[in-house]
Every structure is written in structure tokens, then in C-alpha cells.
Design a protein around this motif. Structure first.
Motif, short mmCIF file in Angstrom:
data_model
loop_
_atom_site.label_atom_id
_atom_site.label_comp_id
_atom_site.label_asym_id
_atom_site.label_seq_id
_atom_site.Cartn_x
_atom_site.Cartn_y
_atom_site.Cartn_z
N UNK A 189 0.85 -1.19 0.00
CA UNK A 189 0.00 0.00 0.00
C UNK A 189 0.88 1.24 0.00
N UNK A 190 1.98 1.17 0.75
CA UNK A 190 2.92 2.28 0.86
C UNK A 190 4.18 1.97 0.05
N UNK A 191 4.94 3.02 -0.24
CA UNK A 191 6.17 2.82 -1.01
C UNK A 191 7.42 2.90 -0.13
N UNK A 192 7.49 3.94 0.69
CA UNK A 192 8.71 4.16 1.47
C UNK A 192 8.74 3.28 2.71
N UNK A 193 9.93 2.80 3.04
CA UNK A 193 10.11 1.95 4.22
C UNK A 193 10.26 2.76 5.50
N UNK A 194 10.72 4.01 5.40
CA UNK A 194 11.15 4.71 6.61
C UNK A 194 10.48 6.05 6.85
N UNK A 195 9.61 6.52 5.95
CA UNK A 195 8.94 7.79 6.18
C UNK A 195 7.67 7.84 5.35
N UNK A 196 6.75 8.71 5.77
CA UNK A 196 5.53 8.93 5.00
C UNK A 196 5.60 10.29 4.32
N UNK A 197 5.77 10.33 3.02
CA UNK A 197 5.79 11.62 2.33
C UNK A 197 4.49 12.39 2.52
N UNK A 198 4.55 13.69 2.34
CA UNK A 198 3.36 14.53 2.45
C UNK A 198 2.27 14.03 1.50
N UNK A 199 1.07 13.98 2.01
CA UNK A 199 -0.07 13.62 1.19
C UNK A 199 -0.45 12.16 1.22
N UNK A 200 0.42 11.29 1.76
CA UNK A 200 0.13 9.86 1.75
C UNK A 200 -1.07 9.54 2.65
N UNK A 201 -1.09 10.10 3.86
CA UNK A 201 -2.22 9.85 4.76
C UNK A 201 -3.52 10.29 4.12
#
Length: 225
Positions: A64-76
């Protein structure tokens, strides 16, 4: 087969489940480009699929998510839009985590299972062999694509796997930001469920014509491409 293909997803009428994989939310922000690439089409495309099939369940088959270590702006916000889309369609959202989903609990606190059964089918991400026996598995993970007459197209792969003694359907990535892994010249995929790629047949959607094109197994089809 008793399934319908549309816009990189699959609908299983027996259990009335809509399955899609590899949204990779945040991939656009993580791309090595000056301006973030948009993934705003994900909720709207999902809404169109829900309107078309009216599923009782929508299953996200991992990453569902791409990054392993952070949530980029807008993902939530994008994921919450996905949640609202499913809710407004009167369906239940199920998530089966993928290998990228280390931060999944930062956006999702609903039902989560590594493997989810829908009738005779088990949905999982596909990066590891499943524990649950089934007649069919629907997975993601590898982002298959095929090059036909020089044009790269996302494709599904359908075939029997010796690893699980069952049919396996590999979905293309739902995000259009992933270029896909061209299977024409590959001998294997990363997923341990795909034991012999030559035994899997590509399925390609022509969305403009609303037509599903099914091809012979890759082992007999490669020379024609």
C-alpha cells in the motif's frame, strides 16, 4: 476463469471481492524528479471500479505504501480518501501487508492479515510463500508488464504454480507510476509462487475498448513478440 479484469484490478464474483495490489502511495514524492509525480488518480479509479462491480469487499494485496522509513506529504490523505471511497461504496476494506508496508499502522488501523481468504481464493502480497492452502492465489509484488510491438503494457499473469500446487494470478501494480517489470525476456519473477514463468499466460486489458486480451503461455508466446 471465474474472474473479471479491469484497470489493473481483478473482481472475483464467487466471493464478490475486488482485489488490487501495489498502490505504492508516496512513490511519486520519492521519485528522483524535481516535482512530485501525482498519484491522485488512485481513489478516483478505485471509485470507478467499485461502481462497476459493487463489491462487498475491497482487498489491497500489499505494498500500500512505497517508502520503508517515512511517510511523504499527502500519503495519509490519499489513503484516507481510499478508505472513504470503499466506505461510500458500501464495501469492507481489507489490507494484506506487503514487504514495503513497514509503516502501515501509521495510516491504517483496520483488519490486517498476511493472507485473506475469499471463497476458494487466498489473497496475499506474494513476496513469501503462503501458509494457507487454496485452489487459487491472487498476488502482487512483481509489477508484471509486457512489451508488444515495442509498446510496454501492464499485464496480469495467470498460471499453475508447482510451489503451491494451485493457480496463481499475479496482478500488475495499481499505481501507474511504476513502470512494471517486462516479462518477455525474464526466466523468473521474484515471487516464490511463480516457479516457471513460461507456464504463465499474460492477460492484457485494452481499457479504451473495454476488452480483455488473453495470450498463450509465455513459453510458446515469446517468439511471437
Amino acid at each position: 476463469m471465474d474472474a473479471a479484469f479491469a484497470d489493473r484490478a481483478i473482481h472475483l464474483p464467487e466471493s464478490d471481492a475486488l482485489v488490487l495490489a501495489d498502490l505504492h502511495l508516496g512513490r511519486g514524492a520519492s521519485a528522483n524528479v524535481e516535482l512530485p509525480l501525482s498519484e491522485s488518480d488512485v481513489p478516483s479509479r478505485l471509485a470507478e471500479l467499485c461502481e462497476r462491480f459493487s463489491p462487498t469487499e475491497v482487498v489491497l494485496a500489499g505494498d500500500v505504501l512505497h517508502s520503508f522509513d517515512r511517510l511523504p506529504d499527502g500519503v495519509r490523505e490519499t489513503f484516507h480518501h481510499v478508505e472513504r471511497t470503499v466506505e461510500q461504496a458500501g464495501a469492507r476494506l481489507i489490507v494484506t501487508p506487503g514487504n514495503h508496508d513497514t509503516l502501515l499502522d501509521a495510516v491504517w488501523d483496520g483488519p490486517t492479515a498476511d493472507e485473506h481468504r475469499v471463497g476458494k481464493t487466498v489473497v496475499c502480497h506474494g513476496h513469501a510463500l503462503p501458509d494457507t492452502a487454496a485452489e487459487r492465489y491472487v498476488v502482487g509484488h512483481d509489477h508484471p508488464a509486457i512489451r508488444i510491438e515495442g509498446q510496454r503494457r501492464p499485464c496480469y499473469l495467470v498460471g499453475r504454480s508447482a510451489a503451491v500446487a494451485a493457480e496463481v494470478v499475479v496482478l500488475p501494480s495499481f499505481t501507474k507510476l511504476a513502470p512494471g517489470v517486462v516479462v518477455n525476456q525474464l526466466g523468473a519473477l521474484d515471487s516464490p509462487l511463480v516457479t516457471d514463468l513460461d507456464e504463465f499466460r499474460p492477460v492484457v486489458r485494452d481499457e479504451d475498448a473495454d476488452e480483455t486480451l488473453e495470450f498463450p503461455p509465455l513459453g510458446t508466446f515469446r517468439e511471437l513478440l
